[in-house]
Design a protein around this motif. Structure first.
Motif, PDB file in Angstrom:
ATOM      1  N   ASP A  11     109.974 -37.196 -49.837  1.00 18.51           N
ATOM      2  CA  ASP A  11     108.844 -36.372 -49.421  1.00 18.51           C
ATOM      3  C   ASP A  11     108.641 -36.446 -47.920  1.00 18.51           C
ATOM      4  O   ASP A  11     108.398 -35.428 -47.260  1.00 18.51           O
ATOM      5  CB  ASP A  11     107.550 -36.813 -50.124  1.00 18.51           C
ATOM      6  N   ILE A  12     108.733 -37.647 -47.378  1.00 18.87           N
ATOM      7  CA  ILE A  12     108.556 -37.834 -45.937  1.00 18.87           C
ATOM      8  C   ILE A  12     109.670 -37.123 -45.182  1.00 18.87           C
ATOM      9  O   ILE A  12     109.405 -36.423 -44.193  1.00 18.87           O
ATOM     10  CB  ILE A  12     108.485 -39.330 -45.583  1.00 18.87           C
ATOM     11  N   ASP A  13     110.908 -37.269 -45.653  1.00 20.35           N
ATOM     12  CA  ASP A  13     112.034 -36.574 -45.017  1.00 20.35           C
ATOM     13  C   ASP A  13     111.826 -35.065 -45.051  1.00 20.35           C
ATOM     14  O   ASP A  13     112.074 -34.375 -44.057  1.00 20.35           O
ATOM     15  CB  ASP A  13     113.362 -36.927 -45.695  1.00 20.35           C
ATOM     16  N   ASP A  14     111.360 -34.542 -46.184  1.00 16.87           N
ATOM     17  CA  ASP A  14     111.101 -33.104 -46.305  1.00 16.87           C
ATOM     18  C   ASP A  14     110.023 -32.657 -45.322  1.00 16.87           C
ATOM     19  O   ASP A  14     110.137 -31.591 -44.705  1.00 16.87           O
ATOM     20  CB  ASP A  14     110.688 -32.734 -47.729  1.00 16.87           C
ATOM     21  N   MET A  15     108.985 -33.463 -45.163  1.00 15.00           N
ATOM     22  CA  MET A  15     107.911 -33.122 -44.219  1.00 15.00           C
ATOM     23  C   MET A  15     108.433 -33.123 -42.785  1.00 15.00           C
ATOM     24  O   MET A  15     108.083 -32.238 -41.989  1.00 15.00           O
ATOM     25  CB  MET A  15     106.740 -34.093 -44.364  1.00 15.00           C
ATOM     26  N   ILE A  16     109.271 -34.088 -42.460  1.00 18.45           N
ATOM     27  CA  ILE A  16     109.841 -34.159 -41.110  1.00 18.45           C
ATOM     28  C   ILE A  16     110.712 -32.942 -40.838  1.00 18.45           C
ATOM     29  O   ILE A  16     110.610 -32.318 -39.778  1.00 18.45           O
ATOM     30  CB  ILE A  16     110.626 -35.474 -40.915  1.00 18.45           C
ATOM     31  N   VAL A  17     111.556 -32.584 -41.807  1.00 14.71           N
ATOM     32  CA  VAL A  17     112.416 -31.406 -41.643  1.00 14.71           C
ATOM     33  C   VAL A  17     111.554 -30.158 -41.476  1.00 14.71           C
ATOM     34  O   VAL A  17     111.830 -29.309 -40.619  1.00 14.71           O
ATOM     35  CB  VAL A  17     113.389 -31.265 -42.832  1.00 14.71           C
ATOM     36  N   HIS A  18     110.495 -30.039 -42.267  1.00 15.87           N
ATOM     37  CA  HIS A  18     109.597 -28.883 -42.163  1.00 15.87           C
ATOM     38  C   HIS A  18     108.961 -28.810 -40.772  1.00 15.87           C
ATOM     39  O   HIS A  18     108.910 -27.731 -40.162  1.00 15.87           O
ATOM     40  CB  HIS A  18     108.520 -28.949 -43.242  1.00 15.87           C
ATOM     41  N   GLU A  19     108.489 -29.948 -40.268  1.00 12.27           N
ATOM     42  CA  GLU A  19     107.872 -29.970 -38.932  1.00 12.27           C
ATOM     43  C   GLU A  19     108.885 -29.615 -37.848  1.00 12.27           C
ATOM     44  O   GLU A  19     108.563 -28.891 -36.904  1.00 12.27           O
ATOM     45  CB  GLU A  19     107.248 -31.340 -38.666  1.00 12.27           C
ATOM     46  N   LYS A  20     110.113 -30.122 -37.983  1.00 13.69           N
ATOM     47  CA  LYS A  20     111.153 -29.784 -37.008  1.00 13.69           C
ATOM     48  C   LYS A  20     111.488 -28.301 -37.066  1.00 13.69           C
ATOM     49  O   LYS A  20     111.715 -27.668 -36.024  1.00 13.69           O
ATOM     50  CB  LYS A  20     112.406 -30.624 -37.252  1.00 13.69           C
ATOM     51  N   MET A  21     111.519 -27.740 -38.279  1.00 15.05           N
ATOM     52  CA  MET A  21     111.786 -26.305 -38.426  1.00 15.05           C
ATOM     53  C   MET A  21     110.690 -25.493 -37.746  1.00 15.05           C
ATOM     54  O   MET A  21     110.972 -24.520 -37.041  1.00 15.05           O
ATOM     55  CB  MET A  21     111.891 -25.932 -39.905  1.00 15.05           C
ATOM     56  N   GLN A  22     109.444 -25.896 -37.933  1.00 20.44           N
ATOM     57  CA  GLN A  22     108.333 -25.190 -37.299  1.00 20.44           C
ATOM     58  C   GLN A  22     108.456 -25.253 -35.768  1.00 20.44           C
ATOM     59  O   GLN A  22     108.258 -24.251 -35.079  1.00 20.44           O
ATOM     60  CB  GLN A  22     106.990 -25.762 -37.754  1.00 20.44           C
ATOM     61  N   ALA A  23     108.798 -26.420 -35.240  1.00 21.55           N
ATOM     62  CA  ALA A  23     108.962 -26.572 -33.790  1.00 21.55           C
ATOM     63  C   ALA A  23     110.131 -25.721 -33.299  1.00 21.55           C
ATOM     64  O   ALA A  23     110.028 -25.057 -32.256  1.00 21.55           O
ATOM     65  CB  ALA A  23     109.180 -28.038 -33.426  1.00 21.55           C
ATOM     66  N   ALA A  24     111.234 -25.714 -34.039  1.00 19.87           N
ATOM     67  CA  ALA A  24     112.396 -24.917 -33.647  1.00 19.87           C
ATOM     68  C   ALA A  24     112.052 -23.431 -33.645  1.00 19.87           C
ATOM     69  O   ALA A  24     112.451 -22.690 -32.736  1.00 19.87           O
ATOM     70  CB  ALA A  24     113.574 -25.188 -34.587  1.00 19.87           C
ATOM     71  N   LEU A  25     111.303 -22.980 -34.652  1.00 20.05           N
ATOM     72  CA  LEU A  25     110.898 -21.572 -34.691  1.00 20.05           C
ATOM     73  C   LEU A  25     109.999 -21.223 -33.517  1.00 20.05           C
ATOM     74  O   LEU A  25     110.112 -20.124 -32.945  1.00 20.05           O
ATOM     75  CB  LEU A  25     110.196 -21.263 -36.016  1.00 20.05           C
TER      76      LEU A  25
END
Length: 89
Positions: A11-25
């Motif tokens: 879950d934590i890894d998924d949240m980190i990936v989601h946050e990185k995706m948002q920053a990349a976008l």
């Protein structure tokens, strides 16, 4: 008293990936806006972004990995994931 479940590592890894995706976008949106402000047509910006993404994907994952990514993107596109009219509920 019932104790709240703590998030798993997945879950934590998924949240980190989601946050990185948002920053990349956000970075991509800024680059897009800068290109438009410089008078570059959206089609050219899109083509350049896709070409750069493909070069990086081939470098990181090889041609077979890039082909798999393209197949996945095609399926997602046909499912309407990238449609501007798509609404997320």
């Amino acid at each position: 008293m019932e104790r709240m479940m703590e998030p798993s590592l997945t879950d934590i890894d998924d949240m980190i990936v989601h946050e990185k995706m948002q920053a990349a976008l956000e970075h991509q949106n800024e680059a897009w806006a800068d290109g438009m402000a410089d008078g570059i047509e959206p089609e050219i910006i899109a083509d350049a972004a896709i070409a750069l993404a493909m070069r990086e994907t081939v470098r990181l994952h090889g041609e077979e990995g890039a082909e798999a990514m393209l197949n996945s993107l095609r399926e997602r596109m046909l499912a309407g994931e990238f449609s501007p009219q798509r609404t997320i509920q």
